[in-house]
Scaffold this motif. Structure first.
Motif, mmCIF file in Angstrom:
data_model
loop_
_atom_site.group_PDB
_atom_site.id
_atom_site.type_symbol
_atom_site.label_atom_id
_atom_site.label_comp_id
_atom_site.label_asym_id
_atom_site.label_seq_id
_atom_site.Cartn_x
_atom_site.Cartn_y
_atom_site.Cartn_z
ATOM 1 N N ILE A 1 -14.615 -104.565 -35.297
ATOM 2 C CA ILE A 1 -14.675 -103.492 -34.309
ATOM 3 C C ILE A 1 -13.387 -103.483 -33.491
ATOM 4 C CG2 ILE A 1 -15.856 -102.658 -32.248
ATOM 5 C CD1 ILE A 1 -17.457 -102.156 -34.757
ATOM 6 N N ALA A 2 -12.897 -104.667 -33.117
ATOM 7 C CA ALA A 2 -11.675 -104.763 -32.305
ATOM 8 C C ALA A 2 -10.509 -104.050 -32.970
ATOM 9 C CB ALA A 2 -11.332 -106.227 -32.057
ATOM 10 N N ARG A 3 -10.409 -104.158 -34.283
ATOM 11 C CA ARG A 3 -9.283 -103.545 -34.995
ATOM 12 C C ARG A 3 -9.354 -102.021 -34.962
ATOM 13 N NH1 ARG A 3 -10.153 -108.195 -38.347
ATOM 14 N NH2 ARG A 3 -11.649 -107.081 -39.660
ATOM 15 N N ARG A 4 -10.518 -101.467 -34.671
ATOM 16 C CA ARG A 4 -10.676 -100.012 -34.653
ATOM 17 C C ARG A 4 -10.503 -99.413 -33.261
ATOM 18 N NH1 ARG A 4 -16.453 -99.632 -37.109
ATOM 19 N NH2 ARG A 4 -16.239 -97.455 -36.449
ATOM 20 N N ILE A 5 -10.471 -100.246 -32.219
ATOM 21 C CA ILE A 5 -10.352 -99.743 -30.857
ATOM 22 C C ILE A 5 -8.901 -99.382 -30.574
ATOM 23 C CG2 ILE A 5 -10.586 -100.320 -28.406
ATOM 24 C CD1 ILE A 5 -12.958 -102.064 -29.136
ATOM 25 N N VAL A 6 -8.667 -98.124 -30.207
ATOM 26 C CA VAL A 6 -7.301 -97.655 -29.957
ATOM 27 C C VAL A 6 -6.895 -97.827 -28.506
ATOM 28 C CG1 VAL A 6 -7.400 -96.008 -31.858
ATOM 29 C CG2 VAL A 6 -8.054 -95.268 -29.541
ATOM 30 N N GLY A 7 -7.869 -97.992 -27.617
ATOM 31 C CA GLY A 7 -7.544 -98.170 -26.215
ATOM 32 C C GLY A 7 -8.780 -98.151 -25.342
ATOM 33 N N THR B 1 -7.207 -106.635 -27.142
ATOM 34 C CA THR B 1 -6.201 -106.597 -28.210
ATOM 35 C C THR B 1 -5.646 -105.196 -28.424
ATOM 36 O OG1 THR B 1 -8.000 -106.379 -29.826
ATOM 37 C CG2 THR B 1 -7.143 -108.596 -29.411
ATOM 38 N N SER B 2 -6.044 -104.251 -27.571
ATOM 39 C CA SER B 2 -5.527 -102.889 -27.645
ATOM 40 C C SER B 2 -5.099 -102.459 -26.243
ATOM 41 C CB SER B 2 -6.595 -101.930 -28.195
ATOM 42 O OG SER B 2 -7.783 -101.991 -27.417
ATOM 43 N N PRO B 3 -4.338 -101.375 -26.125
ATOM 44 C CA PRO B 3 -3.810 -100.965 -24.820
ATOM 45 C C PRO B 3 -4.904 -100.624 -23.805
ATOM 46 C CG PRO B 3 -2.636 -99.861 -26.593
ATOM 47 C CD PRO B 3 -3.822 -100.527 -27.217
ATOM 48 N N MET B 4 -4.512 -100.656 -22.526
ATOM 49 C CA MET B 4 -5.454 -100.351 -21.449
ATOM 50 C C MET B 4 -4.813 -99.390 -20.442
ATOM 51 S SD MET B 4 -7.343 -103.957 -20.544
ATOM 52 C CE MET B 4 -8.787 -103.086 -19.902
ATOM 53 N N PHE B 5 -5.671 -98.556 -19.864
ATOM 54 C CA PHE B 5 -5.308 -97.723 -18.720
ATOM 55 C C PHE B 5 -6.278 -98.076 -17.609
ATOM 56 C CE2 PHE B 5 -6.013 -93.994 -16.048
ATOM 57 C CZ PHE B 5 -4.716 -93.659 -15.681
ATOM 58 N N ILE B 6 -5.764 -98.498 -16.452
ATOM 59 C CA ILE B 6 -6.614 -98.922 -15.344
ATOM 60 C C ILE B 6 -6.234 -98.132 -14.101
ATOM 61 C CG2 ILE B 6 -7.369 -100.836 -13.886
ATOM 62 C CD1 ILE B 6 -6.633 -102.768 -16.099
ATOM 63 N N TRP C 1 -4.639 -90.058 -21.539
ATOM 64 C CA TRP C 1 -4.152 -91.323 -22.078
ATOM 65 C C TRP C 1 -4.878 -91.681 -23.371
ATOM 66 C CZ3 TRP C 1 -6.226 -96.104 -23.159
ATOM 67 C CH2 TRP C 1 -5.336 -97.182 -23.294
ATOM 68 N N LEU C 2 -6.204 -91.528 -23.388
ATOM 69 C CA LEU C 2 -6.971 -91.845 -24.592
ATOM 70 C C LEU C 2 -6.629 -90.910 -25.748
ATOM 71 C CD1 LEU C 2 -10.590 -92.796 -23.415
ATOM 72 C CD2 LEU C 2 -9.037 -94.194 -24.775
ATOM 73 N N LEU C 3 -6.438 -89.639 -25.451
ATOM 74 C CA LEU C 3 -6.068 -88.696 -26.511
ATOM 75 C C LEU C 3 -4.780 -89.131 -27.205
ATOM 76 C CD1 LEU C 3 -6.744 -85.079 -25.193
ATOM 77 C CD2 LEU C 3 -7.842 -86.250 -27.099
ATOM 78 N N GLY D 1 -2.117 -91.778 -32.078
ATOM 79 C CA GLY D 1 -1.168 -92.760 -32.574
ATOM 80 C C GLY D 1 0.120 -92.852 -31.784
ATOM 81 N N VAL D 2 0.173 -92.218 -30.605
ATOM 82 C CA VAL D 2 1.363 -92.282 -29.762
ATOM 83 C C VAL D 2 1.433 -93.660 -29.108
ATOM 84 C CG1 VAL D 2 2.534 -91.284 -27.758
ATOM 85 C CG2 VAL D 2 1.240 -89.811 -29.324
#
Length: 451
Positions: free
Chosen positions: A236-242, A349-354, A421-423, A428-429
């Motif tokens: 699942i972690a590998r599929r999370i984009v952010g 293991t993927s980017p974050m917006f806080i 940000w999620l979009l 893939g940006v």
């Protein structure tokens, strides 16, 4: 709350049926103004066989995320069905103590599928000690004031639904409503993603990209899922984009001092104590006085809407016995509070917006002293900055935004940015980083017992 604009549906999705759905959603606020009769609940949610696992294989022998029951229900607001349906899954997960339990999640398929499946896992801020207020029971027809948060949140994820996203809405607090038990929120969220990926009824499959979104209570679930998923469910972690979160509960022991004596948020302290005691099988009665026992008894099934503003000026000393002058003088509290500090379970293991607000005075909470500082009324900005800096140091690509607003008013600025940000992550940006410019915050070190 207005519908944010960053997600724009295609022309094909602007049909009469969709317009009708949005018109129905726009009426939510009016429906919520008049509370309906409360839903009758039991430990597992509504008194419905869907929530009962009757299989012959013990839960302990089933893999986390195993689908146990499936049903399709009309998507309802205050018992009023909308012209869309939802798929609900009962699945195997674990509670705060690692015991195998059942939990539910709700999946809403896109009105107009666009390309390959993509999942927005929206973690709700339903914030309630009543199992009847969890998203699955509310969406299936639940009514009452406690259902209001979930009803309103329909407006938050509606743009993503129109843009072709599959929406996942887990009952993050588990089936006994373990309010404030952060790691459990994360586990239920992770296992909901496993479940929807294994179910043919959802159409998600095992390769769809996933984004996590949550504010306040939903941020608790989203953040803990992000930090626990690599170890618990690497596929699942590998599929999370952010992961995009706002209004974040990083170190609950700091928050308890911050809201003490506040005008709006003070009652959340005993509410959280009830939830944590329930989640970790704690008996707090030896530490609270008569008033504390009365308040905690009253809050056993309370939604947050029956807490905010109801206990202005309430402090720890108002509810605790004199021999326990601070929360830190209660050893069992210290032990559990330290388990609830974000970043202690792993690293995303993927980017974050806080995003985090600092205008708590607007909601009647003064800035705290040393080690606390400004917050949004309930969440402490210094703690959130320290979390962001810690993840930056661990190599997470992270963007931090701070707003001079309160907990409720920050949403209007945070949500459009979080969506945008999620979009970009789904597209893939490359994720932006503000890691070099985040101001220092508070200590996230474990607290010690005061004697």
């Amino acid at each position: 709350m207005r519908v944010p604009s960053p997600i724009r549906p295609s022309g094909r999705s602007r049909r009469g049926g969709v317009v009708g759905v949005l018109a129905a959603l726009a009426a939510v606020a009016a429906l919520l103004a008049v509370p309906a009769a409360p839903v009758q609940a039991r430990a597992g949610g509504l008194d419905d066989p869907f929530y009962d696992y009757t299989g012959s294989t013990p839960l302990a022998d089933l893999a986390p995320g195993t689908v146990l029951n499936t049903r399709t229900v009309p998507y309802s607001i205050q018992g009023l069905p909308l012209p869309i349906t939802a798929t609900q899954l009962l699945y195997r997960t674990e509670d705060a103590l690692g015991r195998p339990v059942v939990n539910a999640t709700t999946v809403v398929k896109p009105l107009v599928p666009l390309g390959e499946p993509k999942v927005l896992s929206y973690q709700s801020f339903y914030d309630s000690l009543n199992p009847a207020d969890q998203p699955s029971t509310v969406i299936a027809g639940g009514q009452g004031l406690g259902a209001g948060n979930v009803n309103v949140e329909t407006l938050i994820f509606a743009p993503a639904l129109l843009a072709g996203f599959t929406i996942n809405i887990p009952d993050t607090q588990g089936q006994q409503a373990d309010f404030a038990a952060g790691p459990e929120y994360g586990v239920t969220t992770i296992d909901s993603l496993r479940a929807i990926s294994r179910s043919d009824a959802t159409g998600v499959g095992t390769s769809a990209k996933i984004g996590l979104l949550g504010y306040s209570g939903g941020a608790i679930a989203s953040e803990w899922a992000a930090e626990l998923v690599a170890e618990r469910a690497p596929a699942i972690a590998r599929r999370i984009v952010g992961t995009a979160i706002g209004g974040v509960l990083v170190k609950p022991s700091t928050n308890l001092h911050y809201i003490s004596g506040s005008q709006v948020w003070a009652g959340v302290a005993p509410m959280a104590l009830v939830g944590i005691a329930r989640a970790y099988d704690l008996d707090l009665s030896p530490y609270v006085n008569a008033r504390g026992r009365a308040i905690m008894k009253k809050l056993q099934n309370a939604p947050i809407s029956q807490v905010l503003g109801f206990y202005p000026g309430l402090t720890w000393t108002d509810i605790a016995k004199k021999r326990y002058p601070t929360p830190e003088s209660v050893p069992v509290y210290v032990r559990i509070a330290n388990q609830l500090i974000m970043s202690t379970g792993g690293t995303p293991t993927s980017p974050m917006f806080i995003g985090q607000g600092t205008g708590g005075e607007l909601e009647g909470t003064a800035a705290g002293g040393p080690g606390i500082g400004k917050g949004d009324g309930v969440m402490v900005a210094g703690d959130v900055r320290s979390l962001a800096r810690r993840y930056c140091d661990r190599g997470v690509t992270l963007q931090y935004r701070q707003y001079p607003l309160s907990h409720f008013t920050t949403v209007a600025l945070w949500l459009p940015e979080a969506y945008g940000w999620l979009l970009q992550r789904f597209a893939g940006v490359a994720a932006p980083s503000s890691c070099g410019s985040i101001a220092a915050g508070n200590s996230l070190a474990p607290i010690s017992v005061e004697r």
